[in-house]
Design an enzyme around this catalytic site. Structure first.
Site, PDB file in Angstrom:
ATOM      1  N   GLU A 103       5.106  15.973  11.483  1.00 30.68           N
ATOM      2  CA  GLU A 103       4.179  17.106  11.529  1.00 30.68           C
ATOM      3  C   GLU A 103       2.799  16.695  11.030  1.00 30.68           C
ATOM      4  O   GLU A 103       1.778  17.054  11.622  1.00 30.68           O
ATOM      5  CB  GLU A 103       4.684  18.271  10.664  1.00 30.68           C
ATOM      6  CG  GLU A 103       6.083  18.738  10.995  1.00 30.68           C
ATOM      7  CD  GLU A 103       7.166  18.082  10.156  1.00 30.68           C
ATOM      8  OE1 GLU A 103       8.108  18.797   9.766  1.00 30.68           O
ATOM      9  OE2 GLU A 103       7.084  16.861   9.891  1.00 30.68           O
ATOM     10  N   CYS A 108       4.536  19.464   4.401  1.00 29.77           N
ATOM     11  CA  CYS A 108       4.106  19.748   5.774  1.00 29.77           C
ATOM     12  C   CYS A 108       3.863  21.242   5.975  1.00 29.77           C
ATOM     13  O   CYS A 108       2.931  21.635   6.683  1.00 29.77           O
ATOM     14  CB  CYS A 108       5.134  19.216   6.774  1.00 29.77           C
ATOM     15  SG  CYS A 108       5.168  17.403   6.830  1.00 29.77           S
ATOM     16  N   CYS A 133       9.276  19.963   5.582  1.00 30.16           N
ATOM     17  CA  CYS A 133       9.319  19.946   4.117  1.00 30.16           C
ATOM     18  C   CYS A 133       8.181  20.815   3.579  1.00 30.16           C
ATOM     19  O   CYS A 133       7.336  21.302   4.335  1.00 30.16           O
ATOM     20  CB  CYS A 133       9.189  18.509   3.602  1.00 30.16           C
ATOM     21  SG  CYS A 133       7.517  17.833   3.787  1.00 30.16           S
ATOM     22  N   HIS A 162       5.152  12.061   7.661  1.00 29.78           N
ATOM     23  CA  HIS A 162       6.046  12.900   8.455  1.00 29.78           C
ATOM     24  C   HIS A 162       5.461  13.211   9.829  1.00 29.78           C
ATOM     25  O   HIS A 162       4.240  13.190  10.021  1.00 29.78           O
ATOM     26  CB  HIS A 162       6.349  14.194   7.713  1.00 29.78           C
ATOM     27  CG  HIS A 162       7.225  13.992   6.514  1.00 29.78           C
ATOM     28  ND1 HIS A 162       7.640  15.025   5.723  1.00 29.78           N
ATOM     29  CD2 HIS A 162       7.769  12.865   5.976  1.00 29.78           C
ATOM     30  CE1 HIS A 162       8.409  14.561   4.750  1.00 29.78           C
ATOM     31  NE2 HIS A 162       8.487  13.248   4.880  1.00 29.78           N
TER      32      HIS A 162
END
Length: 156
Positions: A76, A103, A100, A74
């Site tokens: 992040e 993260c 999510c 992801h």
């Protein structure tokens, strides 16, 4: 000439960073910003380093193992990992999609204090509900980006 405020500036950079993603359905970009409004790191969603185009599918339907979900890093997480040795304590995160739970856990561990997200299109899914619970308990402020008169949406 209208000058961008900090939220407009950093969200514009996150939206531009998202354009680096190869994901045909959900391009996500992230900017980590230090307390003095300097950029600490950038990231976008993509496959792990040293993998080649075609090693994994960008598909989002079918058997889980054959989709993108077990393989994508992801935005992040990419931004935090790219910071390499930079202390992220007290930093803000600007991200184009609400984080999510995985993260959110990593941001709590890194000392992130605020998350500003552009959209929250999966708000009702359990991993995003859990994300907000994690941020609440960890003391991470979060809010949806408030659009102003300046259009920071990037289209090239």
């Amino acid at each position: 000439m209208q000058r961008l405020n900090w939220d407009e500036y950093f969200m514009g950079i996150a939206l531009m960073s998202a354009k680096r993603s190869g994901d045909p359905s959900t391009q996500v970009g992230c900017v980590i910003v230090r307390p003095d409004n300097r950029i600490a790191s950038l990231g976008y969603n993509g496959f792990p380093r040293n993998t080649k185009e075609g090693d994994f599918s960008w598909g989002n339907t079918g058997e889980w193992i054959d989709t993108k979900y077990p393989y994508v890093v992801h935005a992040e997480m990419n931004a935090m990992l790219s910071a390499r040795g930079v202390d992220l304590t007290g930093c803000k995160v600007y991200v184009t999609l609400a984080p999510c739970n995985e993260c959110a856990k990593a941001m709590a561990q890194a000392g992130i204090v605020e998350v500003i997200y552009y959209e929250d299109k999966h708000a009702e899914q359990p991993i995003f509900i859990a994300s907000k619970k994690i941020m609440d308990k960890a003391g991470i402020k979060y809010r949806q980006y408030q659009k102003s008169g300046v259009d920071v949406n990037v289209s090239l």
